[in-house]
Design a protein around this motif. Structure first.
Motif: not given
Length: 213
Positions: A38-41, A81-83, A113-120, A134-139
């Motif tokens: 995800l982060a690379d491509v 993400i959780a940990g 982190g880069a992978a999560v931002l890529t998805v977002m 996505r909503a659950g991550i921030f909550a």
């Protein structure tokens, strides 16, 4: 013979890398590889074959565990993400906010982190479950970090009525802005500046809840 041993036989041209083992070890390798891909491509170019190759397993091993790409991505993100961002308890609000901001900065600059931002920022959010993630991550981040503020109010370091969620949002916002908008470094210096700014605002009552504002 285990499925991973069969999947990684010497006759398979699709898996030139050494076998990674089996069971949970294989699962962990595939999930780590999915984040790295995800982060690379990016989301659009990510394939199950690419993840399998990076993980050092045959693609059938991946398909046996995840029916499609979105399910794999969802599992990879949920599992990490959780940990990834520890919640500090240094004994002072200044130390806690600085440590929390530095932890977030380090995460934003990491492959996960880069992978999560890529998805977002991709079409992945249209996939079933990913928008909710996505909503659950921030909550979840807010819920885990709010005790930092609650403890500070209890110690008298912040005024009563300070809104924990607003403090955490204002702490994170400049770091996400750097990561997503300006491309400036997301480092300890940026984290410390964010912590100082939000602490000054909170101490002066600028981050009170609706009833106190």
């Amino acid at each position: 013979m285990s499925e991973e041993s069969a999947d990684n036989g010497a006759t398979s041209p699709a898996a030139p890398r050494p076998t990674v083992g089996r069971g949970e070890k294989v699962r962990a390798a595939v999930l780590t590889a999915a984040l790295a891909e995800l982060a690379d491509v990016g989301y659009a170019a990510l394939t199950m074959d690419g993840v399998a190759h990076r993980a050092g397993v045959h693609k059938t091993t991946v398909y046996r565990r995840w029916k499609d790409r979105d399910g794999l991505i969802l599992d990879a993100l949920t599992g990490r993400i959780a940990g990834d961002i520890p919640i500090p308890d240094t004994g002072t609000v200044d130390g806690d906010l600085r440590a929390l901001a530095r932890g977030l900065a380090a995460w934003l600059d990491s492959p996960a982190g880069a992978a999560v931002l890529t998805v977002m920022l991709s079409d992945a959010v249209r996939a079933p479950g990913v928008a909710e993630l996505r909503a659950g991550i921030f909550a979840d981040r807010l819920r885990r970090a709010e005790p930092v503020v609650v403890r500070a109010v209890g110690r008298g370091e912040l005024p009563p009525g300070t809104d924990p969620a607003e403090v955490i949002k204002n702490l994170a916002a400049p770091l996400y802005f750097r990561a997503l908008i300006t491309g400036e470094p997301v480092d300890d210096h940026a984290a410390d500046r964010a912590a100082r700014a939000v602490l000054a605002a909170a101490r002066h009552g600028g981050l009170a809840g609706p009833a106190e504002a």
